[in-house]
Design a protein around this motif. Structure first.
Motif, mmCIF file in Angstrom:
data_model
loop_
_atom_site.group_PDB
_atom_site.id
_atom_site.type_symbol
_atom_site.label_atom_id
_atom_site.label_comp_id
_atom_site.label_asym_id
_atom_site.label_seq_id
_atom_site.Cartn_x
_atom_site.Cartn_y
_atom_site.Cartn_z
ATOM 1 N N THR A 188 70.463 24.787 79.514
ATOM 2 C CA THR A 188 70.017 25.145 80.857
ATOM 3 C C THR A 188 70.973 26.163 81.457
ATOM 4 O O THR A 188 72.161 26.206 81.112
ATOM 5 C CB THR A 188 69.948 23.902 81.765
ATOM 6 O OG1 THR A 188 69.467 24.287 83.053
ATOM 7 C CG2 THR A 188 71.320 23.260 81.931
ATOM 8 N N GLU A 189 70.440 26.989 82.355
ATOM 9 C CA GLU A 189 71.275 27.904 83.131
ATOM 10 C C GLU A 189 71.649 27.291 84.475
ATOM 11 O O GLU A 189 72.393 27.894 85.247
ATOM 12 C CB GLU A 189 70.537 29.236 83.341
ATOM 13 C CG GLU A 189 70.303 30.005 82.049
ATOM 14 C CD GLU A 189 69.685 31.371 82.296
ATOM 15 O OE1 GLU A 189 69.579 31.764 83.476
ATOM 16 O OE2 GLU A 189 69.312 32.041 81.316
ATOM 17 N N MET A 190 71.121 26.111 84.751
ATOM 18 C CA MET A 190 71.447 25.432 86.002
ATOM 19 C C MET A 190 72.840 24.824 85.927
ATOM 20 O O MET A 190 73.445 24.746 84.847
ATOM 21 C CB MET A 190 70.397 24.370 86.313
ATOM 22 C CG MET A 190 69.002 24.932 86.521
ATOM 23 S SD MET A 190 67.748 23.662 86.837
ATOM 24 C CE MET A 190 68.152 23.205 88.531
ATOM 25 N N ASP A 191 73.339 24.379 87.090
ATOM 26 C CA ASP A 191 74.673 23.783 87.154
ATOM 27 C C ASP A 191 74.607 22.489 87.942
ATOM 28 O O ASP A 191 73.562 22.130 88.486
ATOM 29 C CB ASP A 191 75.649 24.760 87.811
ATOM 30 C CG ASP A 191 77.013 24.716 87.142
ATOM 31 O OD1 ASP A 191 77.458 23.590 86.811
ATOM 32 O OD2 ASP A 191 77.619 25.776 86.933
ATOM 33 N N TRP A 192 75.759 21.795 88.017
ATOM 34 C CA TRP A 192 75.782 20.523 88.742
ATOM 35 C C TRP A 192 75.326 20.687 90.192
ATOM 36 O O TRP A 192 74.694 19.798 90.762
ATOM 37 C CB TRP A 192 77.178 19.908 88.716
ATOM 38 C CG TRP A 192 77.592 19.293 87.417
ATOM 39 C CD1 TRP A 192 78.683 19.621 86.665
ATOM 40 C CD2 TRP A 192 76.944 18.229 86.707
ATOM 41 N NE1 TRP A 192 78.745 18.842 85.535
ATOM 42 C CE2 TRP A 192 77.696 17.976 85.538
ATOM 43 C CE3 TRP A 192 75.798 17.474 86.938
ATOM 44 C CZ2 TRP A 192 77.348 16.997 84.617
ATOM 45 C CZ3 TRP A 192 75.441 16.497 86.016
ATOM 46 C CH2 TRP A 192 76.205 16.271 84.881
ATOM 47 N N ASP A 193 75.645 21.834 90.800
ATOM 48 C CA ASP A 193 75.256 22.062 92.195
ATOM 49 C C ASP A 193 73.744 22.152 92.359
ATOM 50 O O ASP A 193 73.232 21.950 93.469
ATOM 51 C CB ASP A 193 75.898 23.352 92.717
ATOM 52 C CG ASP A 193 77.410 23.234 92.849
ATOM 53 O OD1 ASP A 193 77.897 22.091 92.929
ATOM 54 O OD2 ASP A 193 78.094 24.279 92.867
ATOM 55 N N ASP A 194 73.038 22.478 91.277
ATOM 56 C CA ASP A 194 71.582 22.580 91.338
ATOM 57 C C ASP A 194 70.898 21.225 91.177
ATOM 58 O O ASP A 194 69.700 21.103 91.407
ATOM 59 C CB ASP A 194 71.065 23.533 90.246
ATOM 60 C CG ASP A 194 71.633 24.935 90.399
ATOM 61 O OD1 ASP A 194 71.500 25.487 91.498
ATOM 62 O OD2 ASP A 194 72.214 25.444 89.431
ATOM 63 N N LEU A 195 71.669 20.235 90.752
ATOM 64 C CA LEU A 195 71.113 18.904 90.510
ATOM 65 C C LEU A 195 71.442 17.986 91.686
ATOM 66 O O LEU A 195 72.610 17.732 91.976
ATOM 67 C CB LEU A 195 71.688 18.327 89.215
ATOM 68 C CG LEU A 195 71.221 16.932 88.813
ATOM 69 C CD1 LEU A 195 69.721 16.918 88.530
ATOM 70 C CD2 LEU A 195 71.988 16.441 87.585
ATOM 71 N N VAL A 196 70.411 17.519 92.356
ATOM 72 C CA VAL A 196 70.603 16.648 93.512
ATOM 73 C C VAL A 196 70.282 15.214 93.097
ATOM 74 O O VAL A 196 69.133 14.895 92.785
ATOM 75 C CB VAL A 196 69.711 17.075 94.691
ATOM 76 C CG1 VAL A 196 69.932 16.155 95.892
ATOM 77 C CG2 VAL A 196 69.992 18.528 95.079
ATOM 78 N N LEU A 197 71.299 14.363 93.100
ATOM 79 C CA LEU A 197 71.130 12.979 92.675
ATOM 80 C C LEU A 197 71.673 12.031 93.746
ATOM 81 O O LEU A 197 72.471 12.425 94.605
ATOM 82 C CB LEU A 197 71.884 12.726 91.357
ATOM 83 C CG LEU A 197 71.411 13.486 90.124
ATOM 84 C CD1 LEU A 197 72.369 13.229 88.968
ATOM 85 C CD2 LEU A 197 70.000 13.077 89.738
ATOM 86 N N HIS A 198 71.251 10.795 93.647
ATOM 87 C CA HIS A 198 71.815 9.745 94.491
ATOM 88 C C HIS A 198 73.312 9.648 94.193
ATOM 89 O O HIS A 198 73.732 9.766 93.030
ATOM 90 C CB HIS A 198 71.124 8.412 94.184
ATOM 91 C CG HIS A 198 71.459 7.316 95.130
ATOM 92 N ND1 HIS A 198 72.672 6.644 95.096
ATOM 93 C CD2 HIS A 198 70.747 6.749 96.153
ATOM 94 C CE1 HIS A 198 72.693 5.727 96.034
ATOM 95 N NE2 HIS A 198 71.538 5.771 96.697
ATOM 96 N N PRO A 199 74.165 9.469 95.197
ATOM 97 C CA PRO A 199 75.619 9.425 94.959
ATOM 98 C C PRO A 199 76.036 8.408 93.897
ATOM 99 O O PRO A 199 76.943 8.675 93.104
ATOM 100 C CB PRO A 199 76.180 9.046 96.335
ATOM 101 C CG PRO A 199 75.162 9.545 97.308
ATOM 102 C CD PRO A 199 73.836 9.375 96.619
#
Length: 447
Positions: free
Chosen positions: A196-207
């Motif tokens: 993927t070219e996405m990063d952790w900042d692009d992934l929104v998850l429950h804390p």
């Protein structure tokens, strides 16, 4: 280019190594035909410092005999007529030469070396030395233990040493071009490489989910230190097993891919439809090929929709149930012995057999995104080239429509394409709501 330099360095070692092997073979042939009295191997002092061959020798410290076997196995990849040409010089009239061993292949026109070839060159008629070569080619030797080199199995009743010398294809690539190609999806390897070219900042998850994901990342980064430097290898198994469960579209696959991206590990998604077979024993064979290929590669194996293979075992009512449960038992064994990260993904935790649950180090829930998470996804997903109309309130949109991250991305994709097609750069509420309704219909939901 770095690849050109790598190839040049490898050639700088392989050229002299082939000449070394040629001298060794000529020396043995002279002894065999009575033209010399003794056979002696020359020192290994010819390899380029930065070549992969040099790194291989530094890591494994092979003896002369082991190095000779390695070179015998690589020769057909480099010079198809290597053996035929040398033999012809000593055996100009041709004829049968059983002492040398070797076989012909359906496509390769030259001689493919066998265990008997290695015995002839290294031992001649010396029985003790011939058995030492057989030991080098046994399953207990580090060649086989590390999946570097082995003998091809022969038909029942034929001499074991008449099997071809098989060099692991990845070793061939490292010795020659200095890089390993990622395996292609096939019947023998039913998995695809994902990135993927996405990063952790692009992934929104429950804390809570994100916290547990970072625990897995910590294991990847520090496991070697724990096992080897801290001496825990004898107390804990080397691999790690995690279960990701939650509705489709909540980020399970992307999370696995990002774990690989940020820890330098390749991630392969397993196609379970190509693994599971209705024929008895075939599923185990498919799994065996997969895990054998992955062993010692530090790959992340991602079993998506794992319920099909890792689901609850049944009570034994017939032979089919018996073999289905055997498949599960075999799978448990292979997963527990795999020294990398295995991730199973399922829509529901309850679908996974309890015997697996006990063996997971992490069981991570990927819930439907909450209001605040949906708001963040809406606010950061649209391209910067799109102007958002004033009548769009992301807080209101997030509160009204319960969508997964994947569902929101589908809406963004649709709206972006429609705006490009209409040569517009402004997204209004009407177009957005139509795209959301379209996504709900596609998912079989009612607004």
């Amino acid at each position: 280019m770095r690849s050109d330099n790598t190839i040049s360095e490898n050639v700088a070692s392989l050229g002299p190594a082939l000449e070394w092997l040629k001298n060794a073979l000529n020396e043995r042939l002279r002894v065999h035909f009575g033209q010399a009295e003794s056979f002696e191997l020359q020192p290994l002092n010819f390899y380029a410092e930065n070549s992969w061959l040099a790194r291989f020798i530094a890591e494994h410290n092979p003896c002369f005999e082991e190095f000779t076997v390695l070179m015998l196995a690589i020769v057909p990849q480099l010079q198809p007529g290597f053996f035929s040409k040398i033999i012809a010089e000593h055996f100009p009239e041709g004829g049968d030469f059983p002492e040398f061993g070797g076989v012909k292949a359906s496509n390769h026109r030259g001689i493919l070396p066998t265990g008997e070839t290695a015995q002839f060159i290294l031992a001649g008629d010396n029985l003790i030395q011939r058995l030492e070569v057989q030991r080098i080619l046994s399953g207990e030797h580090w060649f086989a233990q590390k999946s570097i080199l082995w003998l091809e199995p022969v038909r029942e009743g034929e001499p074991i040493m008449s099997g071809r010398l098989i060099l692991e294809p990845e070793i061939v690539e490292q010795l020659t071009i200095g890089a390993i190609s990622k395996p292609r999806f096939s019947l023998d390897f039913p998995a695809e490489y994902i990135d993927t070219e996405m990063d952790w900042d692009d992934l929104v998850l429950h804390p809570n989910t994100l916290r547990q994901i970072h625990e897995v990342e910590n294991w990847i980064n520090h496991n070697d230190t724990l096992l080897h430097d801290w001496g825990m290898k004898k107390k804990i198994k080397p691999g790690y097993r995690a279960l990701f469960y939650g509705p489709p579209g909540t980020g399970k696959t992307l999370t696995a891919t990002l774990l690989g991206k940020h820890t330098g590990r390749d991630v392969f998604r397993i196609d379970l439809s190509r693994v599971v077979s209705k024929y008895i024993g075939e599923t185990e064979k498919n799994l065996s090929r997969l895990f054998d290929k992955a062993e010692n590669k530090n790959w992340i194996l991602f079993f998506d929709e794992a319920d099909a293979l890792f689901g609850k075992r049944t009570d034994i009512r017939d032979a089919h149930d018996k073999y289905a449960n055997q498949e599960v038992a075999y799978l448990l064994q292979r997963i527990e012995n795999y020294n990398g990260l295995v991730i199973l993904a399922s829509n529901k935790r309850a679908n996974i057999d309890d015997a697996f649950i006990r063996r997971f180090q992490s069981i991570i829930h990927f819930p439907m995104p909450r209001l605040e998470e949906r708001h963040k996804i809406w606010a950061q997903t649209f391209p910067s080239q799109i102007k958002i109309a004033e009548d769009i309130d992301w807080q209101h949109v997030a509160a009204r429509y319960e969508l997964t991250g994947a569902g929101i991305l589908n809406v963004v994709h649709y709206c972006s394409v429609e705006l490009l097609a209409s040569q517009s750069s402004t997204l209004d509420l009407k177009r957005l709501e139509f795209a959301i309704q379209r996504e709900f219909v596609k998912e079989g939901k009612i607004i």
